[in-house]
Design a protein around this motif. Sequence first.
Motif, PDB file in Angstrom:
ATOM      1  N   ARG A  25     -25.643 -76.687-110.774  1.00 46.94           N
ATOM      2  CA  ARG A  25     -25.024 -77.268-111.966  1.00 46.94           C
ATOM      3  C   ARG A  25     -23.891 -76.338-112.374  1.00 46.94           C
ATOM      4  NH1 ARG A  25     -27.366 -81.719-115.560  1.00 46.94           N
ATOM      5  NH2 ARG A  25     -25.810 -81.850-117.194  1.00 46.94           N
ATOM      6  N   TYR A  28     -22.141 -73.766-118.240  1.00 53.26           N
ATOM      7  CA  TYR A  28     -22.258 -74.651-119.401  1.00 53.26           C
ATOM      8  C   TYR A  28     -20.929 -75.226-119.873  1.00 53.26           C
ATOM      9  CZ  TYR A  28     -23.194 -76.370-124.067  1.00 53.26           C
ATOM     10  OH  TYR A  28     -23.259 -77.166-125.183  1.00 53.26           O
ATOM     11  N   ASP A  31     -19.462 -77.690-117.417  1.00 51.30           N
ATOM     12  CA  ASP A  31     -20.271 -78.904-117.352  1.00 51.30           C
ATOM     13  C   ASP A  31     -20.017 -79.783-118.574  1.00 51.30           C
ATOM     14  OD1 ASP A  31     -22.793 -80.251-116.010  1.00 51.30           O
ATOM     15  OD2 ASP A  31     -23.196 -80.198-118.162  1.00 51.30           O
ATOM     16  N   TYR A  70     -26.365 -83.196-122.850  1.00 45.58           N
ATOM     17  CA  TYR A  70     -26.897 -83.300-121.488  1.00 45.58           C
ATOM     18  C   TYR A  70     -28.372 -83.690-121.453  1.00 45.58           C
ATOM     19  CZ  TYR A  70     -29.662 -79.005-121.712  1.00 45.58           C
ATOM     20  OH  TYR A  70     -30.613 -78.063-122.042  1.00 45.58           O
ATOM     21  N   THR A  71     -29.141 -83.388-122.524  1.00 40.25           N
ATOM     22  CA  THR A  71     -30.588 -83.563-122.462  1.00 40.25           C
ATOM     23  C   THR A  71     -30.991 -85.026-122.347  1.00 40.25           C
ATOM     24  OG1 THR A  71     -30.808 -83.576-124.878  1.00 40.25           O
ATOM     25  CG2 THR A  71     -30.991 -81.449-123.768  1.00 40.25           C
ATOM     26  N   VAL A  74     -30.557 -86.116-118.691  1.00 44.24           N
ATOM     27  CA  VAL A  74     -31.544 -85.489-117.816  1.00 44.24           C
ATOM     28  C   VAL A  74     -32.903 -86.175-117.959  1.00 44.24           C
ATOM     29  CG1 VAL A  74     -32.904 -83.398-117.457  1.00 44.24           C
ATOM     30  CG2 VAL A  74     -30.428 -83.241-117.631  1.00 44.24           C
ATOM     31  N   LEU A 164     -32.250 -78.672-115.173  1.00 41.11           N
ATOM     32  CA  LEU A 164     -30.891 -78.762-114.640  1.00 41.11           C
ATOM     33  C   LEU A 164     -30.863 -78.932-113.130  1.00 41.11           C
ATOM     34  CD1 LEU A 164     -29.270 -75.826-116.668  1.00 41.11           C
ATOM     35  CD2 LEU A 164     -29.354 -78.251-117.290  1.00 41.11           C
ATOM     36  N   GLN A 169     -35.559 -82.437-110.812  1.00 38.01           N
ATOM     37  CA  GLN A 169     -35.522 -83.718-111.530  1.00 38.01           C
ATOM     38  C   GLN A 169     -36.188 -84.816-110.717  1.00 38.01           C
ATOM     39  OE1 GLN A 169     -31.363 -84.390-112.208  1.00 38.01           O
ATOM     40  NE2 GLN A 169     -31.136 -82.670-113.600  1.00 38.01           N
ATOM     41  N   TYR A 285     -25.809 -70.180-118.036  1.00 39.62           N
ATOM     42  CA  TYR A 285     -26.506 -71.397-118.466  1.00 39.62           C
ATOM     43  C   TYR A 285     -27.130 -71.278-119.859  1.00 39.62           C
ATOM     44  CZ  TYR A 285     -25.828 -72.554-113.584  1.00 39.62           C
ATOM     45  OH  TYR A 285     -25.254 -72.810-112.365  1.00 39.62           O
ATOM     46  N   TYR A 288     -26.823 -74.170-122.370  1.00 41.64           N
ATOM     47  CA  TYR A 288     -27.743 -75.304-122.305  1.00 41.64           C
ATOM     48  C   TYR A 288     -28.940 -75.081-123.242  1.00 41.64           C
ATOM     49  CZ  TYR A 288     -25.314 -76.840-118.036  1.00 41.64           C
ATOM     50  OH  TYR A 288     -24.374 -77.264-117.133  1.00 41.64           O
TER      51      TYR A 288
END
Length: 304
Positions: A25, A28, A31, A70-71, A74, A164, A169, A285, A288
Motif C-alpha cells: 500500500r 499514507y 494513498d 480508507y476504512t 477496506v 491494508l 483482506q 503508515y 492510517y
Amino acid sequence: MSIRVDENNRPYIELGNGFAIRLNRAAYEEDKRLRVNVTLPEETAAAFAEFRRLAESKTTLNYVVDLSNYTAMVHLICYENDARKAFNTLDHGYRLRYREPTYVMPYAKIRHVYEQGFIRYLPECDDENVVIVVVEMGSRWDPSRISIVEFVTAIRISGILIMLIPKAQKYGYRVIYDVDGLSMRQIAHFSPRVSNVLFDLIENCTPVSIEGMHTVNNGVMYNVLFAIFKQFMSKGMRQKCCMHGKDWQSLAKYINPRCLPPRYGGTSAAPDCDGKLLAEYLDNYQGYVEEYNSYGYTGPPDPK
C-alpha cells in the motif's frame, strides 16, 4: 537490509536473499491523494451508499463515509460488498473504542513494541496465501518497561495495519504466539478486563479473518493464562487455537515450514527483520492509524 520504494511508490523492506516485507500500500499521504480519484464499480458503489446510510443512522457516531476514508472501502472489500456485515464490524470496533479509550493511542506511543521485535510480520505467506504474524509475549517481555496496555494497544494497531494488506483482506491471517519462558511475572498483568478487550479486538474489530492462533514454546504456565483467555473466546475462536509447545511437526500441519524461520522448525532462508527497521517502515503508515482513531462515538452508542 533497508527500506525502499517500488515502481508504484509503495514502501517495502528489502531483507536480502530475495525476500521483502511489504504492506503493498502506498504511504499514507500518497494513498490519500490517490483515493479521491477512484471510480467505484456499480455493485461497490451501491454497497458504499448502503454503508453510508448505516453510518448516518447512528446518532452519536462521528464517521465520514467518502472516498477519502480508507476504512469504509477496506471493510467492504473484506466482506465482498456486504454492507451490513462490513458496517457491523466497524461499528463494533468503535463501540469498544468508546468503552475502552485507554487502548486508543497513536502509533508513536507504541512504536517501541515493534522496535524490540515483539510483533513482526513474516515475509512469506503460507500455502493458502494467508499472512503470518508473530507476537512474542514470553520472558523477554518486561511489563515494567512495556505495560500491558501498551502491548494490547500495539496488537490493536497491528489489526488496523493488517487491514491494508491485500492478501490479508482476501485470505486472512494467522498468528504465532511465542510464549517462551512465560511466567507469573507476565501472566499477572492479564486481568479478566484486559483479556476481554484483547479477544474482543482479535475476534470482532477487524474485517480481516483470523484463520488460526498457534501458541509455541508454551509450558505448564501457559495453561494458567489460557484458562483466563478461553473465558473470553467464542467457541469458533477456541477451535482455531492450537498449542504446539516445541513440536514443530505439529505446527507444520497448519503452516508450511518453507515460510517459517528455523526457530519454529521452518526452512525459510529469509533473514530476520530488525525491529528498529520495521518500526521505521511502519512510520509510513501511522497516518492510517491516526485516521482510524479520529472517528468514533462522541456519546453513548445507539442500541444495536
